[in-house]
Design a protein around this motif. Sequence first.
Motif, PDB file in Angstrom:
ATOM      1  N   PHE A 211      15.000 -22.666 -41.471  1.00  0.00           N
ATOM      2  CA  PHE A 211      16.041 -22.836 -42.282  1.00  0.00           C
ATOM      3  C   PHE A 211      17.420 -22.159 -42.387  1.00  0.00           C
ATOM      4  N   TYR A 212      18.789 -22.548 -42.511  1.00  0.00           N
ATOM      5  CA  TYR A 212      20.071 -22.092 -41.970  1.00  0.00           C
ATOM      6  C   TYR A 212      20.267 -22.440 -44.216  1.00  0.00           C
ATOM      7  N   GLY A 213      20.271 -21.349 -44.556  1.00  0.00           N
ATOM      8  CA  GLY A 213      20.187 -21.230 -46.170  1.00  0.00           C
ATOM      9  C   GLY A 213      19.381 -22.542 -46.368  1.00  0.00           C
ATOM     10  N   ASN A 214      19.998 -23.086 -47.470  1.00  0.00           N
ATOM     11  CA  ASN A 214      19.431 -24.318 -47.547  1.00  0.00           C
ATOM     12  C   ASN A 214      19.372 -26.066 -46.814  1.00  0.00           C
ATOM     13  N   HIS A 215      19.957 -25.408 -45.871  1.00  0.00           N
ATOM     14  CA  HIS A 215      20.547 -26.884 -44.753  1.00  0.00           C
ATOM     15  C   HIS A 215      19.039 -26.160 -43.453  1.00  0.00           C
ATOM     16  N   GLN A 216      18.101 -27.572 -43.845  1.00  0.00           N
ATOM     17  CA  GLN A 216      16.447 -27.576 -42.650  1.00  0.00           C
ATOM     18  C   GLN A 216      17.163 -28.102 -41.383  1.00  0.00           C
ATOM     19  N   ALA A 217      17.142 -27.736 -40.096  1.00  0.00           N
ATOM     20  CA  ALA A 217      17.448 -27.759 -39.075  1.00  0.00           C
ATOM     21  C   ALA A 217      16.643 -28.167 -38.603  1.00  0.00           C
ATOM     22  N   LEU A 218      14.899 -27.426 -38.149  1.00  0.00           N
ATOM     23  CA  LEU A 218      13.887 -28.447 -37.544  1.00  0.00           C
ATOM     24  C   LEU A 218      13.322 -28.662 -38.555  1.00  0.00           C
TER      25      LEU A 218
ATOM     26  N   PRO B 278      20.826 -34.574 -28.448  1.00  0.00           N
ATOM     27  CA  PRO B 278      22.519 -34.505 -28.544  1.00  0.00           C
ATOM     28  C   PRO B 278      22.599 -32.701 -29.205  1.00  0.00           C
ATOM     29  N   SER B 279      24.310 -33.104 -29.238  1.00  0.00           N
ATOM     30  CA  SER B 279      24.876 -31.779 -29.574  1.00  0.00           C
ATOM     31  C   SER B 279      24.086 -31.645 -31.128  1.00  0.00           C
ATOM     32  N   GLY B 280      23.627 -30.323 -31.648  1.00  0.00           N
ATOM     33  CA  GLY B 280      23.205 -29.481 -33.558  1.00  0.00           C
ATOM     34  C   GLY B 280      22.024 -31.207 -33.817  1.00  0.00           C
ATOM     35  N   CYS B 281      21.040 -31.252 -32.560  1.00  0.00           N
ATOM     36  CA  CYS B 281      20.062 -31.568 -32.961  1.00  0.00           C
ATOM     37  C   CYS B 281      18.748 -30.084 -33.412  1.00  0.00           C
ATOM     38  N   GLY B 282      18.896 -29.282 -33.034  1.00  0.00           N
ATOM     39  CA  GLY B 282      17.662 -27.730 -32.989  1.00  0.00           C
ATOM     40  C   GLY B 282      17.230 -27.448 -32.010  1.00  0.00           C
ATOM     41  N   LYS B 283      18.684 -27.404 -29.960  1.00  0.00           N
ATOM     42  CA  LYS B 283      17.222 -26.968 -29.165  1.00  0.00           C
ATOM     43  C   LYS B 283      17.744 -25.444 -29.272  1.00  0.00           C
ATOM     44  N   SER B 284      18.894 -24.881 -29.542  1.00  0.00           N
ATOM     45  CA  SER B 284      19.330 -23.258 -29.662  1.00  0.00           C
ATOM     46  C   SER B 284      18.337 -23.106 -30.823  1.00  0.00           C
ATOM     47  N   THR B 285      18.543 -23.249 -32.185  1.00  0.00           N
ATOM     48  CA  THR B 285      17.621 -22.720 -33.199  1.00  0.00           C
ATOM     49  C   THR B 285      16.363 -23.011 -32.407  1.00  0.00           C
ATOM     50  N   HIS B 286      15.666 -23.996 -31.829  1.00  0.00           N
ATOM     51  CA  HIS B 286      14.566 -23.577 -31.613  1.00  0.00           C
ATOM     52  C   HIS B 286      14.006 -22.389 -30.683  1.00  0.00           C
TER      53      HIS B 286
ATOM     54  N   ASP C 284      20.032 -15.179 -43.819  1.00  0.00           N
ATOM     55  CA  ASP C 284      20.300 -16.308 -44.833  1.00  0.00           C
ATOM     56  C   ASP C 284      19.336 -17.503 -43.669  1.00  0.00           C
ATOM     57  N   GLN C 285      18.375 -17.141 -42.353  1.00  0.00           N
ATOM     58  CA  GLN C 285      18.346 -17.985 -41.818  1.00  0.00           C
ATOM     59  C   GLN C 285      16.325 -17.123 -41.867  1.00  0.00           C
ATOM     60  N   GLN C 286      15.519 -18.807 -41.679  1.00  0.00           N
ATOM     61  CA  GLN C 286      14.056 -18.407 -42.248  1.00  0.00           C
ATOM     62  C   GLN C 286      13.032 -18.920 -41.263  1.00  0.00           C
TER      63      GLN C 286
ATOM     64  N   ASP D  60      19.696 -20.444 -22.769  1.00  0.00           N
ATOM     65  CA  ASP D  60      20.536 -21.568 -23.831  1.00  0.00           C
ATOM     66  C   ASP D  60      21.691 -22.054 -23.059  1.00  0.00           C
ATOM     67  N   GLU D  61      21.479 -23.317 -22.189  1.00  0.00           N
ATOM     68  CA  GLU D  61      22.604 -23.700 -21.613  1.00  0.00           C
ATOM     69  C   GLU D  61      23.476 -22.643 -20.350  1.00  0.00           C
ATOM     70  N   PRO D  62      23.119 -22.046 -19.836  1.00  0.00           N
ATOM     71  CA  PRO D  62      22.933 -20.776 -18.914  1.00  0.00           C
ATOM     72  C   PRO D  62      24.045 -21.825 -17.944  1.00  0.00           C
TER      73      PRO D  62
ATOM     74  N   THR E  51      19.685 -27.914 -21.318  1.00  0.00           N
ATOM     75  CA  THR E  51      20.979 -28.498 -20.332  1.00  0.00           C
ATOM     76  C   THR E  51      21.366 -30.405 -21.176  1.00  0.00           C
ATOM     77  N   HIS E  52      22.336 -30.024 -21.526  1.00  0.00           N
ATOM     78  CA  HIS E  52      23.209 -31.007 -21.113  1.00  0.00           C
ATOM     79  C   HIS E  52      23.002 -32.326 -20.371  1.00  0.00           C
ATOM     80  N   ASN E  53      22.935 -31.772 -18.791  1.00  0.00           N
ATOM     81  CA  ASN E  53      23.141 -31.965 -17.728  1.00  0.00           C
ATOM     82  C   ASN E  53      21.848 -32.965 -17.730  1.00  0.00           C
TER      83      ASN E  53
HETATM   84  N1  LIG Z   1      24.493 -19.966 -38.272  1.00  0.00           N
HETATM   85  C1  LIG Z   1      24.770 -21.912 -38.315  1.00  0.00           C
HETATM   86  N2  LIG Z   1      24.614 -21.640 -39.986  1.00  0.00           N
HETATM   87  C2  LIG Z   1      24.539 -22.687 -40.672  1.00  0.00           C
HETATM   88  N3  LIG Z   1      23.791 -24.026 -40.075  1.00  0.00           N
HETATM   89  C3  LIG Z   1      23.964 -23.627 -38.558  1.00  0.00           C
HETATM   90  C4  LIG Z   1      23.767 -22.410 -37.849  1.00  0.00           C
HETATM   91  N4  LIG Z   1      23.696 -22.561 -36.196  1.00  0.00           N
HETATM   92  C5  LIG Z   1      23.827 -24.133 -36.313  1.00  0.00           C
HETATM   93  N5  LIG Z   1      23.174 -24.740 -37.268  1.00  0.00           N
HETATM   94  C6  LIG Z   1      23.174 -25.982 -37.487  1.00  0.00           C
HETATM   95  O1  LIG Z   1      21.670 -26.505 -37.275  1.00  0.00           O
HETATM   96  C7  LIG Z   1      21.347 -28.010 -36.578  1.00  0.00           C
HETATM   97  C8  LIG Z   1      21.079 -27.019 -35.295  1.00  0.00           C
HETATM   98  O2  LIG Z   1      22.374 -26.367 -34.674  1.00  0.00           O
HETATM   99  P1  LIG Z   1      21.563 -26.091 -33.059  1.00  0.00           P
HETATM  100  O3  LIG Z   1      22.808 -24.708 -32.864  1.00  0.00           O
HETATM  101  O4  LIG Z   1      20.542 -25.324 -33.142  1.00  0.00           O
HETATM  102  O5  LIG Z   1      21.917 -27.176 -32.294  1.00  0.00           O
HETATM  103  P2  LIG Z   1      21.883 -27.302 -30.800  1.00  0.00           P
HETATM  104  O6  LIG Z   1      20.832 -28.699 -30.075  1.00  0.00           O
HETATM  105  O7  LIG Z   1      21.377 -26.172 -29.402  1.00  0.00           O
HETATM  106  O8  LIG Z   1      23.298 -28.162 -30.237  1.00  0.00           O
HETATM  107  P3  LIG Z   1      24.336 -27.212 -29.673  1.00  0.00           P
HETATM  108  O9  LIG Z   1      23.901 -28.721 -28.026  1.00  0.00           O
HETATM  109  O10 LIG Z   1      25.820 -28.117 -29.577  1.00  0.00           O
HETATM  110  O11 LIG Z   1      24.476 -26.244 -28.623  1.00  0.00           O
HETATM  111  C9  LIG Z   1      23.096 -28.137 -36.541  1.00  0.00           C
HETATM  112  O12 LIG Z   1      23.130 -28.943 -38.057  1.00  0.00           O
HETATM  113  C10 LIG Z   1      23.626 -27.152 -36.790  1.00  0.00           C
HETATM  114  O13 LIG Z   1      24.848 -27.764 -37.753  1.00  0.00           O
END
Ligand SMILES: Nc1ncnc2c1ncn2[C@@H]1O[C@H](COP(=O)(O)OP(=O)(O)OP(=O)(O)O)[C@@H](O)[C@H]1O
Lengths: 282, 265
Positions: B27-34, B52-60, B73-75, B186-188, B217-219
Amino acid sequence: MKKASNTRRRELTDLTMRLVSGAASLIGIFFLVWILWTVAKNGLAAFNYDFFTALPTPPGIEGGGLANAIVGTLLITAMAALIGVPLGLFTGVYLAEFGKNTRFGGMVRFTINITMGIPSIIVGLFVYTLLVLPFKHFSAYAGAVSLAIIMLPVVARTTEDMLGLVPNALRESALAIGMPRWRAIVSILFRSARSGLLTGILLAVARVSGETAPLLFTAMNSPYWMKGLAEPTANLTVTIFNYAMSPFDDWKTLAWGASLLIMVTVLGVNLFARTLLREKTR
Amino acid sequence: MSETKLPLYGDLADPTPKISVRGLDFFYGNHQALYANDLDIAPNRVTAVIGPSGCGKSTHLRVYNRIFELYRDQQAKGEVLLNGESIFAPSVKLLELRRRIGMIFQKPTPFPMSVYENVAYGIRLHYTVAKSELDGRVEEALKGAALWEEVRDLLNRPGTALSGGQQQRLCIARAIAVEPEVLLMDEPTSAIDPIATAKIEELVEGLKGRYTLVIVTHNMQQAARISDFTAFFFKGYIIEFGETKQIFTNPKNKKTEEYITGRFG
Ligand SMILES: Nc1ncnc2c1ncn2[C@@H]1O[C@H](COP(=O)(O)OP(=O)(O)OP(=O)(O)O)[C@@H](O)[C@H]1O
Ligand SMILES: [Mg+2]
């Protein structure tokens, strides 16, 4: 037809704005140059060997200088920096690193901003009631404390701003090799932001080195070499205040000399600080 | 999103995973990312994380070394095991966890100090070593990152004075200098040129076997070239996981197929 007259009016307004703002800046620059010129002309007349090495003499006696006031100002400013800089730095670190989105952090930030706006004479009065009245004498340390109070918020603000410019990626990569938070701050973030931090400290020093009011109530003044930190201590700004108001011509000359000395120092520190910052942004 | 139970790598290869993730929500605050991420990372192999971009790879990835805890605010909820032990257990020493799990970021982030100090700093942080031994270890780490030959005469230069690709390898040297078990990347290569990218890919090839690698990687070619296993992320879910060969030749999920054939992303 209507369109044409509109354009004309706009052009006229534009021209007027340009003339007014141009004239305003000219007037500003004119006064600035006038001040610099007056201080330089009158101050240079005071500069001689005695000015930097001798104690002041009673009115009417030839010679004499402000050696004790120069030493006093240096000492009080250094002591103020010794107190104000660490406190300011740590407050800034707290604001940037730990209290960013906290309620307490917000309170601290608010207080810092308010403190920055407090007139310095009030700071002087406050320290007077705190450190002068109870001990029944003026002192160098009371002077230093009042200047430190003025420095603290300035240093804290720049520290917060400069640490805020350090990218999060650098913070994270320090922590990612297993660095404790405090080490990441001291050896990575401080180092990354060092020229900005130094600039903030220098500007704070420059700011307080021209302060008179807070010293008037605290360090006071003295015609002698200081005997200790708990004694009234000669300093340049209060000397200017006292001597410029006196009816004696040689004292007035000394006051001009002290003014020039402060002006040159503050200008020098400012220039140095700004080159530091320019190097950083390059 | 996906109802079928994912085949974890344990069904495909070695027994004990280096890292096991079970039911991870983020969770980023109230927004669930994974959402309910399950994943096993094979020891001494390369696992690619795509999606795809924004699907949570970095978050994971940022959960593994608990770097997300820097932000209030991250949990994370769920379980992450390193060698079978929870990384969230109270007995875990955070600094030691981060020594064991290194991380390379998208943009190279050399410390504001010399090339030598960039590498030596972490060694001194975690080990007590004599100066002579330190020199040896710094050299070894720089060799490990395939950077030694290029910087052996520039050790006292600021790390930031190197080229982008060199800076990234310096960050890899800095990470392996503290003798981690896992390297998260992370995308080195996304911020550096193709030649430098080729060098880092070659490097990854050499690093596997000694370290467990997880690389975002995106490649697609890169993922196919360098990884043994691939996880496909989509909107916070892990949609598909398997051997890279299988994922790229015969994906089971329609979304995976669409993504790797470039129909979206
Ligand atoms: N610091 C943050 N605060 C709030 N939301 C975030 C934050 N970082 C990422 N998010 C949200 O969490 C979700 C996952 O983001 P994340 O960065 O993990 O994606 P990603 O797969 O690594 O994308 P990319 O390929 O663009 O790096 C996205 O919806 C993003 O908007
Ligand atoms: Mg990402």
